[in-house]
Scaffold this motif. Structure first.
Motif, PDB file in Angstrom:
ATOM      1  N   ILE A  32       0.855  -1.181   0.000  1.00 49.03           N
ATOM      2  CA  ILE A  32       0.000   0.000   0.000  1.00 49.03           C
ATOM      3  C   ILE A  32       0.893   1.232   0.000  1.00 49.03           C
ATOM      4  O   ILE A  32       1.664   1.445   0.936  1.00 49.03           O
ATOM      5  CB  ILE A  32      -0.923   0.019   1.242  1.00 49.03           C
ATOM      6  N   GLU A  33       0.804   2.049  -1.067  1.00 50.28           N
ATOM      7  CA  GLU A  33       1.678   3.212  -1.189  1.00 50.28           C
ATOM      8  C   GLU A  33       0.978   4.532  -0.924  1.00 50.28           C
ATOM      9  O   GLU A  33       1.626   5.535  -0.632  1.00 50.28           O
ATOM     10  CB  GLU A  33       2.309   3.236  -2.585  1.00 50.28           C
ATOM     11  N   ASN A  34      -0.360   4.562  -1.045  1.00 54.74           N
ATOM     12  CA  ASN A  34      -1.082   5.816  -0.824  1.00 54.74           C
ATOM     13  C   ASN A  34      -2.530   5.523  -0.430  1.00 54.74           C
ATOM     14  O   ASN A  34      -2.943   4.363  -0.324  1.00 54.74           O
ATOM     15  CB  ASN A  34      -1.027   6.707  -2.071  1.00 54.74           C
ATOM     16  N   GLN A  35      -3.289   6.610  -0.243  1.00 52.26           N
ATOM     17  CA  GLN A  35      -4.676   6.475   0.212  1.00 52.26           C
ATOM     18  C   GLN A  35      -5.536   5.727  -0.803  1.00 52.26           C
ATOM     19  O   GLN A  35      -6.425   4.953  -0.431  1.00 52.26           O
ATOM     20  CB  GLN A  35      -5.266   7.863   0.481  1.00 52.26           C
ATOM     21  N   LEU A  36      -5.265   5.940  -2.089  1.00 51.94           N
ATOM     22  CA  LEU A  36      -6.044   5.267  -3.125  1.00 51.94           C
ATOM     23  C   LEU A  36      -5.812   3.754  -3.084  1.00 51.94           C
ATOM     24  O   LEU A  36      -6.760   2.971  -3.226  1.00 51.94           O
ATOM     25  CB  LEU A  36      -5.693   5.820  -4.507  1.00 51.94           C
ATOM     26  N   ASP A  37      -4.554   3.339  -2.895  1.00 52.32           N
ATOM     27  CA  ASP A  37      -4.262   1.912  -2.756  1.00 52.32           C
ATOM     28  C   ASP A  37      -5.035   1.312  -1.584  1.00 52.32           C
ATOM     29  O   ASP A  37      -5.566   0.204  -1.673  1.00 52.32           O
ATOM     30  CB  ASP A  37      -2.757   1.692  -2.533  1.00 52.32           C
ATOM     31  N   GLU A  38      -5.070   2.050  -0.497  1.00 56.61           N
ATOM     32  CA  GLU A  38      -5.785   1.578   0.691  1.00 56.61           C
ATOM     33  C   GLU A  38      -7.275   1.423   0.394  1.00 56.61           C
ATOM     34  O   GLU A  38      -7.900   0.430   0.787  1.00 56.61           O
ATOM     35  CB  GLU A  38      -5.584   2.575   1.838  1.00 56.61           C
ATOM     36  N   ARG A  39      -7.834   2.387  -0.318  1.00 59.22           N
ATOM     37  CA  ARG A  39      -9.269   2.330  -0.619  1.00 59.22           C
ATOM     38  C   ARG A  39      -9.582   1.181  -1.582  1.00 59.22           C
ATOM     39  O   ARG A  39     -10.591   0.490  -1.417  1.00 59.22           O
ATOM     40  CB  ARG A  39      -9.729   3.652  -1.222  1.00 59.22           C
ATOM     41  N   ILE A  40      -8.731   0.954  -2.566  1.00 58.41           N
ATOM     42  CA  ILE A  40      -8.938  -0.153  -3.501  1.00 58.41           C
ATOM     43  C   ILE A  40      -8.852  -1.488  -2.764  1.00 58.41           C
ATOM     44  O   ILE A  40      -9.655  -2.403  -2.996  1.00 58.41           O
ATOM     45  CB  ILE A  40      -7.925  -0.087  -4.658  1.00 58.41           C
ATOM     46  N   HIS A  41      -7.863  -1.599  -1.871  1.00 56.00           N
ATOM     47  CA  HIS A  41      -7.724  -2.822  -1.072  1.00 56.00           C
ATOM     48  C   HIS A  41      -8.987  -3.062  -0.241  1.00 56.00           C
ATOM     49  O   HIS A  41      -9.515  -4.186  -0.205  1.00 56.00           O
ATOM     50  CB  HIS A  41      -6.500  -2.697  -0.153  1.00 56.00           C
ATOM     51  N   GLU A  62     -11.867  -6.244  -0.336  1.00 56.60           N
ATOM     52  CA  GLU A  62     -12.242  -6.974   0.878  1.00 56.60           C
ATOM     53  C   GLU A  62     -13.757  -6.917   1.084  1.00 56.60           C
ATOM     54  O   GLU A  62     -14.397  -7.915   1.405  1.00 56.60           O
ATOM     55  CB  GLU A  62     -11.527  -6.377   2.093  1.00 56.60           C
ATOM     56  N   TYR A  63     -14.310  -5.728   0.886  1.00 55.63           N
ATOM     57  CA  TYR A  63     -15.760  -5.532   1.031  1.00 55.63           C
ATOM     58  C   TYR A  63     -16.508  -6.316  -0.043  1.00 55.63           C
ATOM     59  O   TYR A  63     -17.528  -6.978   0.241  1.00 55.63           O
ATOM     60  CB  TYR A  63     -16.055  -4.041   0.914  1.00 55.63           C
TER      61      TYR A  63
END
Length: 513
Positions: A207-216, A220-221
Protein backbone atom coordinates in the motif's frame (compact mmCIF):
# COMPACT_ATOMS: atom_id res chain seq x y z
CA UNK A 1 13.29 3.31 46.92
CA UNK A 2 14.94 1.94 43.79
CA UNK A 3 12.51 0.99 40.99
CA UNK A 4 13.17 -2.23 39.12
CA UNK A 5 13.95 -1.95 35.42
CA UNK A 6 11.34 -2.99 32.85
CA UNK A 7 11.73 -6.57 31.81
CA UNK A 8 12.26 -7.73 35.38
CA UNK A 9 9.91 -7.48 38.37
CA UNK A 10 7.75 -4.61 36.96
CA UNK A 11 6.41 -6.65 34.02
CA UNK A 12 2.67 -7.40 34.18
CA UNK A 13 1.25 -10.92 34.34
CA UNK A 14 -2.30 -11.09 32.94
CA UNK A 15 -2.63 -14.87 33.18
CA UNK A 16 -5.14 -14.59 36.06
CA UNK A 17 -6.88 -11.43 34.89
CA UNK A 18 -10.68 -11.59 35.05
CA UNK A 19 -12.36 -9.16 32.64
CA UNK A 20 -15.51 -7.31 33.69
CA UNK A 21 -18.81 -7.90 31.92
CA UNK A 22 -18.41 -4.60 30.13
CA UNK A 23 -14.93 -5.55 28.91
CA UNK A 24 -16.35 -8.80 27.52
CA UNK A 25 -19.16 -6.77 25.96
CA UNK A 26 -16.73 -4.44 24.19
CA UNK A 27 -14.36 -7.19 23.06
CA UNK A 28 -17.17 -9.14 21.42
CA UNK A 29 -18.30 -6.03 19.53
CA UNK A 30 -14.83 -4.79 18.53
CA UNK A 31 -13.08 -5.31 15.21
CA UNK A 32 -10.62 -8.21 15.36
CA UNK A 33 -8.49 -10.46 13.17
CA UNK A 34 -11.61 -12.24 11.94
CA UNK A 35 -14.08 -9.48 11.14
CA UNK A 36 -14.36 -5.71 10.65
CA UNK A 37 -17.84 -4.53 11.65
CA UNK A 38 -17.79 -0.84 10.66
CA UNK A 39 -16.44 -0.57 7.11
CA UNK A 40 -19.04 1.91 5.80
CA UNK A 41 -20.57 5.10 7.23
CA UNK A 42 -24.34 5.49 6.84
CA UNK A 43 -26.67 8.20 8.12
CA UNK A 44 -29.92 8.19 10.11
CA UNK A 45 -32.36 11.09 10.44
CA UNK A 46 -35.22 11.33 12.93
CA UNK A 47 -37.86 13.83 11.71
CA UNK A 48 -39.60 15.65 14.52
CA UNK A 49 -43.01 14.45 15.67
CA UNK A 50 -43.53 11.73 13.03
CA UNK A 51 -42.00 8.80 14.96
CA UNK A 52 -39.96 7.45 12.05
CA UNK A 53 -36.32 6.92 11.17
CA UNK A 54 -34.93 7.73 7.73
CA UNK A 55 -31.71 5.94 6.75
CA UNK A 56 -29.33 6.92 3.95
CA UNK A 57 -27.20 3.92 2.92
CA UNK A 58 -23.67 4.63 1.72
CA UNK A 59 -22.55 3.50 -1.75
CA UNK A 60 -18.87 4.27 -1.26
CA UNK A 61 -17.63 0.77 -2.13
CA UNK A 62 -19.76 0.12 -5.19
CA UNK A 63 -18.14 -0.36 -8.62
CA UNK A 64 -19.44 2.85 -10.21
CA UNK A 65 -18.33 5.05 -7.33
CA UNK A 66 -14.91 3.38 -7.20
CA UNK A 67 -14.51 3.89 -10.94
CA UNK A 68 -15.07 7.64 -10.59
CA UNK A 69 -12.75 7.74 -7.57
CA UNK A 70 -9.88 6.01 -9.42
CA UNK A 71 -10.53 8.02 -12.58
CA UNK A 72 -10.26 11.24 -10.58
CA UNK A 73 -7.28 10.41 -8.36
CA UNK A 74 -5.50 7.44 -9.91
CA UNK A 75 -3.50 6.55 -12.99
CA UNK A 76 -4.82 5.29 -16.31
CA UNK A 77 -3.06 1.99 -15.64
CA UNK A 78 -4.88 1.62 -12.30
CA UNK A 79 -8.22 2.39 -13.93
CA UNK A 80 -7.69 -0.10 -16.77
CA UNK A 81 -6.62 -2.81 -14.33
CA UNK A 82 -9.68 -2.12 -12.14
CA UNK A 83 -12.06 -2.43 -15.12
CA UNK A 84 -10.35 -5.55 -16.49
CA UNK A 85 -10.66 -7.31 -13.12
CA UNK A 86 -14.43 -6.81 -13.34
CA UNK A 87 -14.76 -7.86 -16.99
CA UNK A 88 -16.17 -11.40 -17.51
CA UNK A 89 -13.67 -13.58 -19.34
CA UNK A 90 -16.21 -16.02 -20.79
CA UNK A 91 -19.80 -15.96 -21.97
CA UNK A 92 -21.01 -18.06 -19.03
CA UNK A 93 -19.52 -15.45 -16.68
CA UNK A 94 -21.87 -12.84 -18.18
CA UNK A 95 -24.78 -15.20 -17.58
CA UNK A 96 -23.63 -15.59 -13.98
CA UNK A 97 -23.61 -11.81 -13.50
CA UNK A 98 -27.09 -11.48 -15.02
CA UNK A 99 -28.44 -14.18 -12.69
CA UNK A 100 -26.78 -12.48 -9.74
CA UNK A 101 -28.40 -9.14 -10.63
CA UNK A 102 -31.80 -10.87 -10.94
CA UNK A 103 -31.44 -12.49 -7.49
CA UNK A 104 -30.43 -9.16 -5.97
CA UNK A 105 -33.56 -7.54 -7.39
CA UNK A 106 -35.64 -10.26 -5.73
CA UNK A 107 -33.91 -9.68 -2.40
CA UNK A 108 -34.44 -5.92 -2.68
CA UNK A 109 -38.11 -6.46 -3.54
CA UNK A 110 -38.51 -8.46 -0.31
CA UNK A 111 -37.27 -5.47 1.71
CA UNK A 112 -39.42 -3.09 -0.35
CA UNK A 113 -42.52 -5.13 0.57
CA UNK A 114 -41.86 -4.36 4.26
CA UNK A 115 -40.33 -0.88 4.23
CA UNK A 116 -40.53 2.35 2.27
CA UNK A 117 -37.37 2.23 0.15
CA UNK A 118 -36.39 4.92 -2.36
CA UNK A 119 -33.50 4.01 -4.68
CA UNK A 120 -34.23 6.19 -7.73
CA UNK A 121 -31.42 8.68 -7.08
CA UNK A 122 -28.72 6.00 -6.99
CA UNK A 123 -30.27 4.04 -9.86
CA UNK A 124 -30.16 7.17 -12.02
CA UNK A 125 -26.53 7.65 -11.00
CA UNK A 126 -25.70 4.07 -12.09
CA UNK A 127 -27.72 4.26 -15.32
CA UNK A 128 -25.96 7.47 -16.34
CA UNK A 129 -22.59 5.78 -15.80
CA UNK A 130 -23.38 2.78 -18.01
CA UNK A 131 -24.88 5.01 -20.70
CA UNK A 132 -21.60 6.93 -20.76
CA UNK A 133 -19.54 3.69 -20.67
CA UNK A 134 -21.36 1.11 -22.87
CA UNK A 135 -18.13 -0.88 -23.22
CA UNK A 136 -18.18 -1.82 -19.50
CA UNK A 137 -20.18 -4.85 -18.38
CA UNK A 138 -22.79 -4.02 -15.74
CA UNK A 139 -21.52 -5.01 -12.30
CA UNK A 140 -24.01 -6.30 -9.69
CA UNK A 141 -24.27 -4.30 -6.48
CA UNK A 142 -22.18 -5.63 -3.62
CA UNK A 143 -24.76 -4.37 -1.11
CA UNK A 144 -28.34 -4.54 -2.42
CA UNK A 145 -29.29 -1.49 -0.31
CA UNK A 146 -26.44 0.75 -1.49
CA UNK A 147 -27.65 4.28 -2.23
CA UNK A 148 -31.16 3.63 -0.86
CA UNK A 149 -33.15 5.97 1.38
CA UNK A 150 -35.18 3.85 3.79
CA UNK A 151 -38.05 5.00 6.01
CA UNK A 152 -39.50 2.85 8.78
CA UNK A 153 -41.44 3.34 12.03
CA UNK A 154 -39.17 4.08 14.98
CA UNK A 155 -38.59 0.74 16.73
CA UNK A 156 -39.36 -1.47 13.75
CA UNK A 157 -35.67 -1.99 12.93
CA UNK A 158 -35.03 -3.37 16.43
CA UNK A 159 -37.95 -5.80 16.16
CA UNK A 160 -36.82 -6.90 12.70
CA UNK A 161 -33.37 -7.66 14.08
CA UNK A 162 -34.28 -9.48 17.31
CA UNK A 163 -36.67 -11.84 15.49
CA UNK A 164 -34.41 -12.53 12.48
CA UNK A 165 -33.55 -16.22 11.97
CA UNK A 166 -29.75 -16.02 11.99
CA UNK A 167 -29.49 -19.67 13.11
CA UNK A 168 -30.84 -21.12 9.85
CA UNK A 169 -28.92 -18.57 7.78
CA UNK A 170 -25.65 -19.38 9.54
CA UNK A 171 -26.18 -23.13 9.16
CA UNK A 172 -26.65 -22.78 5.40
CA UNK A 173 -23.81 -20.26 4.93
CA UNK A 174 -21.26 -21.99 7.14
CA UNK A 175 -21.81 -25.47 5.71
CA UNK A 176 -19.69 -25.02 2.58
CA UNK A 177 -17.05 -22.87 4.30
CA UNK A 178 -16.80 -25.34 7.17
CA UNK A 179 -16.01 -28.11 4.70
CA UNK A 180 -13.39 -25.95 2.96
CA UNK A 181 -11.87 -25.12 6.35
CA UNK A 182 -11.55 -28.80 7.26
CA UNK A 183 -9.93 -29.63 3.92
CA UNK A 184 -7.57 -26.70 4.35
CA UNK A 185 -6.58 -27.84 7.83
CA UNK A 186 -5.79 -31.31 6.49
CA UNK A 187 -3.71 -29.80 3.71
CA UNK A 188 -1.72 -27.61 6.13
CA UNK A 189 -1.15 -30.55 8.45
CA UNK A 190 0.20 -32.75 5.65
CA UNK A 191 2.12 -30.07 3.74
CA UNK A 192 3.91 -27.97 6.35
CA UNK A 193 7.02 -27.66 4.18
CA UNK A 194 5.05 -25.93 1.41
CA UNK A 195 3.75 -23.16 3.66
CA UNK A 196 6.93 -21.12 3.50
CA UNK A 197 7.00 -21.29 -0.29
CA UNK A 198 3.34 -20.23 -0.51
CA UNK A 199 4.01 -17.20 1.66
CA UNK A 200 6.80 -16.15 -0.70
CA UNK A 201 4.49 -16.64 -3.71
CA UNK A 202 1.77 -14.44 -2.17
CA UNK A 203 3.52 -11.61 -0.32
CA UNK A 204 1.49 -8.91 1.53
CA UNK A 205 -0.13 -6.33 -0.72
CA UNK A 206 1.93 -3.18 -0.92
CA UNK A 207 0.00 0.00 0.00
CA UNK A 208 1.68 3.21 -1.19
CA UNK A 209 -1.08 5.82 -0.82
CA UNK A 210 -4.68 6.47 0.21
CA UNK A 211 -6.04 5.27 -3.13
CA UNK A 212 -4.26 1.91 -2.76
CA UNK A 213 -5.79 1.58 0.69
CA UNK A 214 -9.27 2.33 -0.62
CA UNK A 215 -8.94 -0.15 -3.50
CA UNK A 216 -7.72 -2.82 -1.07
CA UNK A 217 -10.70 -2.15 1.23
CA UNK A 218 -13.03 -2.23 -1.76
CA UNK A 219 -12.03 -5.77 -2.71
CA UNK A 220 -12.24 -6.97 0.88
CA UNK A 221 -15.76 -5.53 1.03
CA UNK A 222 -16.63 -6.93 -2.42
CA UNK A 223 -15.75 -10.54 -1.53
CA UNK A 224 -17.13 -10.30 2.02
CA UNK A 225 -20.56 -9.20 0.82
CA UNK A 226 -20.80 -12.34 -1.31
CA UNK A 227 -19.48 -14.60 1.45
CA UNK A 228 -21.89 -13.30 4.10
CA UNK A 229 -24.94 -12.47 1.94
CA UNK A 230 -26.90 -15.45 3.23
CA UNK A 231 -26.69 -14.03 6.77
CA UNK A 232 -26.71 -10.27 6.24
CA UNK A 233 -29.85 -10.18 4.10
CA UNK A 234 -31.88 -11.84 6.86
CA UNK A 235 -32.46 -8.48 8.61
CA UNK A 236 -32.55 -4.84 7.53
CA UNK A 237 -29.71 -3.51 9.69
CA UNK A 238 -27.30 -6.35 8.87
CA UNK A 239 -28.05 -5.78 5.18
CA UNK A 240 -27.25 -2.07 5.59
CA UNK A 241 -24.02 -2.81 7.53
CA UNK A 242 -22.38 -5.94 6.06
CA UNK A 243 -19.05 -6.86 7.68
CA UNK A 244 -15.64 -7.38 6.11
CA UNK A 245 -14.35 -10.83 6.98
CA UNK A 246 -10.94 -12.44 6.64
CA UNK A 247 -11.01 -14.75 3.65
CA UNK A 248 -9.11 -17.84 2.42
CA UNK A 249 -8.33 -20.33 5.20
CA UNK A 250 -10.12 -18.32 7.90
CA UNK A 251 -13.39 -17.59 6.07
CA UNK A 252 -15.27 -20.20 8.11
CA UNK A 253 -13.91 -18.90 11.42
CA UNK A 254 -14.70 -15.32 10.39
CA UNK A 255 -18.29 -16.15 9.50
CA UNK A 256 -18.63 -18.03 12.78
CA UNK A 257 -17.32 -15.04 14.73
CA UNK A 258 -19.75 -12.70 12.93
CA UNK A 259 -22.63 -15.06 13.73
CA UNK A 260 -21.64 -15.07 17.41
CA UNK A 261 -21.63 -11.26 17.36
CA UNK A 262 -25.17 -11.18 15.95
CA UNK A 263 -26.49 -13.76 18.41
CA UNK A 264 -25.01 -11.84 21.34
CA UNK A 265 -26.66 -8.65 20.10
CA UNK A 266 -29.98 -10.46 19.67
CA UNK A 267 -29.91 -11.75 23.23
CA UNK A 268 -28.93 -8.34 24.59
CA UNK A 269 -31.79 -6.53 22.87
CA UNK A 270 -34.36 -9.17 23.77
CA UNK A 271 -33.22 -8.74 27.38
CA UNK A 272 -33.55 -4.95 27.00
CA UNK A 273 -37.08 -5.25 25.56
CA UNK A 274 -38.12 -7.45 28.45
CA UNK A 275 -36.51 -5.36 31.19
CA UNK A 276 -37.44 -1.91 29.84
CA UNK A 277 -40.84 -2.46 28.20
CA UNK A 278 -42.52 -5.65 29.45
CA UNK A 279 -45.37 -4.68 31.79
CA UNK A 280 -45.49 -8.17 33.30
CA UNK A 281 -41.76 -8.33 34.10
CA UNK A 282 -41.33 -7.82 37.88
CA UNK A 283 -44.16 -5.26 38.07
CA UNK A 284 -43.76 -5.05 41.84
CA UNK A 285 -40.23 -3.67 41.28
CA UNK A 286 -40.33 -1.98 37.88
CA UNK A 287 -44.01 -1.14 37.45
CA UNK A 288 -43.75 2.53 38.49
CA UNK A 289 -40.53 3.27 36.57
CA UNK A 290 -40.30 5.04 33.22
CA UNK A 291 -38.60 3.36 30.27
CA UNK A 292 -35.58 5.64 30.70
CA UNK A 293 -35.31 4.71 34.39
CA UNK A 294 -35.58 1.04 33.56
CA UNK A 295 -32.85 1.33 30.91
CA UNK A 296 -30.56 3.14 33.33
CA UNK A 297 -31.11 0.38 35.90
CA UNK A 298 -30.41 -2.28 33.28
CA UNK A 299 -27.12 -0.68 32.26
CA UNK A 300 -26.00 -0.19 35.86
CA UNK A 301 -26.83 -3.79 36.76
CA UNK A 302 -24.80 -4.95 33.75
CA UNK A 303 -21.86 -2.72 34.73
CA UNK A 304 -22.27 -0.65 31.55
CA UNK A 305 -21.53 3.10 31.59
CA UNK A 306 -24.55 5.39 32.22
CA UNK A 307 -24.26 7.09 28.82
CA UNK A 308 -24.50 6.32 25.09
CA UNK A 309 -22.22 7.93 22.54
CA UNK A 310 -23.91 9.13 19.35
CA UNK A 311 -22.25 10.65 16.29
CA UNK A 312 -24.40 13.69 15.55
CA UNK A 313 -23.85 16.04 12.59
CA UNK A 314 -25.54 19.27 11.57
CA UNK A 315 -25.81 18.76 7.83
CA UNK A 316 -26.42 21.67 5.45
CA UNK A 317 -28.31 19.88 2.71
CA UNK A 318 -29.97 21.19 -0.46
CA UNK A 319 -33.74 21.03 -0.05
CA UNK A 320 -36.82 22.66 -1.64
CA UNK A 321 -38.36 25.69 0.06
CA UNK A 322 -41.21 25.02 2.50
CA UNK A 323 -44.65 26.65 2.51
CA UNK A 324 -44.97 28.02 6.07
CA UNK A 325 -48.77 27.59 6.10
CA UNK A 326 -49.11 24.06 4.72
CA UNK A 327 -45.65 22.78 5.78
CA UNK A 328 -45.20 21.19 2.35
CA UNK A 329 -42.55 21.71 -0.32
CA UNK A 330 -43.09 24.81 -2.46
CA UNK A 331 -41.54 23.72 -5.76
CA UNK A 332 -42.71 26.82 -7.65
CA UNK A 333 -40.86 29.13 -5.25
CA UNK A 334 -37.85 26.80 -5.31
CA UNK A 335 -37.60 26.90 -9.10
CA UNK A 336 -37.95 30.69 -9.03
CA UNK A 337 -35.12 30.89 -6.49
CA UNK A 338 -32.90 28.70 -8.68
CA UNK A 339 -33.44 31.08 -11.61
CA UNK A 340 -32.54 34.23 -9.66
CA UNK A 341 -30.08 36.59 -11.38
CA UNK A 342 -27.78 38.65 -9.11
CA UNK A 343 -26.19 42.02 -9.95
CA UNK A 344 -22.80 41.42 -11.53
CA UNK A 345 -20.85 44.16 -9.69
CA UNK A 346 -21.56 43.20 -6.02
CA UNK A 347 -21.46 39.53 -7.00
CA UNK A 348 -17.94 39.97 -8.39
CA UNK A 349 -16.72 41.93 -5.35
CA UNK A 350 -18.04 39.36 -2.86
CA UNK A 351 -16.63 36.49 -4.91
CA UNK A 352 -13.21 38.17 -4.84
CA UNK A 353 -13.40 38.57 -1.04
CA UNK A 354 -14.24 34.87 -0.70
CA UNK A 355 -11.50 33.92 -3.17
CA UNK A 356 -13.95 32.09 -5.44
CA UNK A 357 -15.54 32.67 -8.85
CA UNK A 358 -18.70 34.66 -9.48
CA UNK A 359 -20.31 31.58 -11.07
CA UNK A 360 -19.63 29.46 -7.99
CA UNK A 361 -20.97 32.14 -5.65
CA UNK A 362 -24.07 32.65 -7.81
CA UNK A 363 -24.71 28.91 -7.78
CA UNK A 364 -24.44 28.81 -3.98
CA UNK A 365 -26.75 31.80 -3.51
CA UNK A 366 -29.46 30.32 -5.74
CA UNK A 367 -29.57 26.91 -4.09
CA UNK A 368 -32.01 26.46 -1.22
CA UNK A 369 -30.72 24.71 1.88
CA UNK A 370 -32.00 23.30 5.13
CA UNK A 371 -30.06 22.49 8.26
CA UNK A 372 -30.55 18.81 9.05
CA UNK A 373 -29.53 16.97 12.18
CA UNK A 374 -28.34 13.51 11.28
CA UNK A 375 -26.43 10.70 12.95
CA UNK A 376 -23.70 8.56 11.43
CA UNK A 377 -23.42 4.83 12.11
CA UNK A 378 -21.23 2.09 10.68
CA UNK A 379 -22.32 -1.14 12.38
CA UNK A 380 -25.49 -3.00 13.28
CA UNK A 381 -24.74 -2.43 16.96
CA UNK A 382 -24.47 1.35 16.53
CA UNK A 383 -27.80 1.58 14.68
CA UNK A 384 -29.62 -0.55 17.26
CA UNK A 385 -28.31 1.58 20.11
CA UNK A 386 -29.14 4.80 18.26
CA UNK A 387 -32.71 3.70 17.51
CA UNK A 388 -33.32 2.56 21.08
CA UNK A 389 -32.09 5.88 22.48
CA UNK A 390 -34.41 7.78 20.12
CA UNK A 391 -37.35 5.58 21.12
CA UNK A 392 -36.74 6.42 24.78
CA UNK A 393 -36.47 10.13 23.94
CA UNK A 394 -39.79 10.05 22.08
CA UNK A 395 -41.57 7.84 24.66
CA UNK A 396 -42.29 5.09 22.13
CA UNK A 397 -43.11 1.81 23.85
CA UNK A 398 -43.08 -1.87 23.04
CA UNK A 399 -45.61 -4.36 24.38
CA UNK A 400 -45.58 -8.16 24.33
CA UNK A 401 -48.38 -9.71 22.28
CA UNK A 402 -50.62 -11.92 24.43
CA UNK A 403 -51.07 -14.32 21.53
CA UNK A 404 -47.71 -14.86 19.79
CA UNK A 405 -45.45 -13.65 22.63
CA UNK A 406 -43.49 -11.22 20.45
CA UNK A 407 -43.05 -7.52 21.12
CA UNK A 408 -44.75 -4.87 18.98
CA UNK A 409 -44.80 -1.07 18.83
CA UNK A 410 -47.54 0.75 20.73
CA UNK A 411 -49.24 3.19 18.36
CA UNK A 412 -50.44 6.43 19.96
CA UNK A 413 -53.17 5.97 22.55
CA UNK A 414 -54.50 2.83 20.93
CA UNK A 415 -54.46 0.26 23.74
CA UNK A 416 -54.30 -3.33 22.53
CA UNK A 417 -52.83 -6.55 23.86
CA UNK A 418 -52.32 -8.10 20.43
CA UNK A 419 -50.01 -7.23 17.52
CA UNK A 420 -50.94 -6.78 13.86
CA UNK A 421 -48.20 -9.23 12.80
CA UNK A 422 -49.15 -12.31 10.75
CA UNK A 423 -47.38 -15.26 12.38
CA UNK A 424 -45.86 -17.91 10.14
CA UNK A 425 -48.46 -20.54 9.28
CA UNK A 426 -51.39 -18.11 9.74
CA UNK A 427 -53.26 -16.00 7.22
CA UNK A 428 -54.55 -13.37 9.66
CA UNK A 429 -52.89 -11.15 12.25
CA UNK A 430 -52.92 -11.79 15.98
CA UNK A 431 -55.41 -8.92 16.40
CA UNK A 432 -57.83 -10.51 13.91
CA UNK A 433 -57.44 -13.99 15.38
CA UNK A 434 -57.89 -12.68 18.92
CA UNK A 435 -61.04 -10.79 17.87
CA UNK A 436 -62.43 -13.96 16.28
CA UNK A 437 -61.63 -16.02 19.37
CA UNK A 438 -63.17 -13.37 21.62
CA UNK A 439 -66.33 -13.36 19.50
CA UNK A 440 -66.63 -17.15 19.69
CA UNK A 441 -66.13 -16.99 23.45
CA UNK A 442 -68.85 -14.38 23.80
CA UNK A 443 -71.14 -16.45 21.61
CA UNK A 444 -70.54 -19.48 23.82
CA UNK A 445 -71.10 -17.57 27.06
CA UNK A 446 -74.00 -15.34 26.00
CA UNK A 447 -77.22 -17.30 25.36
CA UNK A 448 -78.86 -14.25 23.76
CA UNK A 449 -76.41 -14.11 20.83
CA UNK A 450 -77.26 -17.48 19.22
CA UNK A 451 -80.98 -16.80 19.77
CA UNK A 452 -80.70 -13.48 17.94
CA UNK A 453 -78.58 -15.07 15.18
CA UNK A 454 -81.16 -17.83 14.62
CA UNK A 455 -84.11 -15.45 14.20
CA UNK A 456 -82.07 -12.97 12.16
CA UNK A 457 -81.30 -15.67 9.59
CA UNK A 458 -84.94 -16.84 9.57
CA UNK A 459 -86.44 -13.40 8.96
CA UNK A 460 -83.69 -12.34 6.52
CA UNK A 461 -84.56 -15.35 4.37
CA UNK A 462 -88.22 -14.26 4.35
CA UNK A 463 -87.17 -10.76 3.26
CA UNK A 464 -85.51 -12.26 0.16
CA UNK A 465 -88.80 -13.91 -0.92
CA UNK A 466 -90.79 -10.75 -0.13
CA UNK A 467 -92.68 -12.29 2.81
CA UNK A 468 -91.36 -9.45 5.00
CA UNK A 469 -90.86 -5.88 3.85
CA UNK A 470 -87.32 -4.47 4.04
CA UNK A 471 -88.36 -1.44 6.12
CA UNK A 472 -90.19 -3.69 8.61
CA UNK A 473 -87.14 -5.94 8.84
CA UNK A 474 -84.86 -2.93 9.41
CA UNK A 475 -87.11 -1.69 12.24
CA UNK A 476 -87.26 -5.21 13.71
CA UNK A 477 -83.46 -5.55 13.61
CA UNK A 478 -82.99 -2.45 15.77
CA UNK A 479 -85.60 -3.57 18.33
CA UNK A 480 -84.22 -7.15 18.35
CA UNK A 481 -80.72 -5.87 19.17
CA UNK A 482 -82.10 -3.81 22.05
CA UNK A 483 -83.96 -6.87 23.39
CA UNK A 484 -80.82 -9.00 22.90
CA UNK A 485 -78.80 -6.63 25.06
CA UNK A 486 -81.54 -6.68 27.72
CA UNK A 487 -81.41 -10.47 27.71
CA UNK A 488 -77.62 -10.44 27.92
CA UNK A 489 -77.84 -8.09 30.90
CA UNK A 490 -80.38 -10.40 32.63
CA UNK A 491 -83.27 -7.94 32.45
CA UNK A 492 -85.41 -10.50 30.55
CA UNK A 493 -85.13 -14.28 30.37
CA UNK A 494 -84.16 -16.19 27.21
CA UNK A 495 -87.70 -17.59 27.07
CA UNK A 496 -89.19 -14.08 27.16
CA UNK A 497 -86.77 -13.04 24.39
CA UNK A 498 -87.85 -16.02 22.23
CA UNK A 499 -91.56 -15.28 22.81
CA UNK A 500 -91.02 -11.71 21.70
CA UNK A 501 -89.10 -12.79 18.57
CA UNK A 502 -91.79 -15.34 17.64
CA UNK A 503 -94.47 -12.70 17.93
CA UNK A 504 -92.82 -10.19 15.61
CA UNK A 505 -93.85 -11.81 12.30
CA UNK A 506 -96.50 -14.41 13.32
CA UNK A 507 -97.53 -15.48 9.81
CA UNK A 508 -96.19 -19.01 10.22
CA UNK A 509 -97.02 -21.73 12.68
CA UNK A 510 -94.86 -21.62 15.80
CA UNK A 511 -92.84 -24.72 16.52
CA UNK A 512 -93.01 -26.37 19.91
CA UNK A 513 -90.25 -25.33 22.29
Amino acid sequence: MILQKRGTKMDKDYSSYKPTEYEKYRWLRANNKYVTLDINTNFALFPRDNRTVQIQVNYKYEFVNMYYWIEDGGTEEQLNRFVSEHTPKEEDSKEYLENKIAKQKQSLAAFESRYKIESRHFEDYVETFYEEHPEITREPLHNILSGCNITLPLGEGILDFVYADFDSAYKDTALIYGLIYQLREEYVKNNKDKQTEERKEFPPEKIENQLDERIHNYYEYYFSCDDTRGITEVSLYTAICPPVIKRSADTYLSIKRYYQYLKALQKEYLDILQFCFDEDYYPELLGNMTTAERYYTFRMAKDFPPFIERNEELYMAFAPLMDEKTHTYDFVATVAQLKTEYPAEPLGRLAAELNTSADTLSHCLRRTHRLTRRYSFSSTEEMLELELSKMIENDIRFRKCKRCGRYFIMKGNYDTRFCDRIVEGETRSCQELAAQENYKKKMAENVALPIYSKYYKRYAARVKVNQIKKNDFKKWKYEALVKRDECSAGNITPEEYIDWLEGCFPNRKRKDK
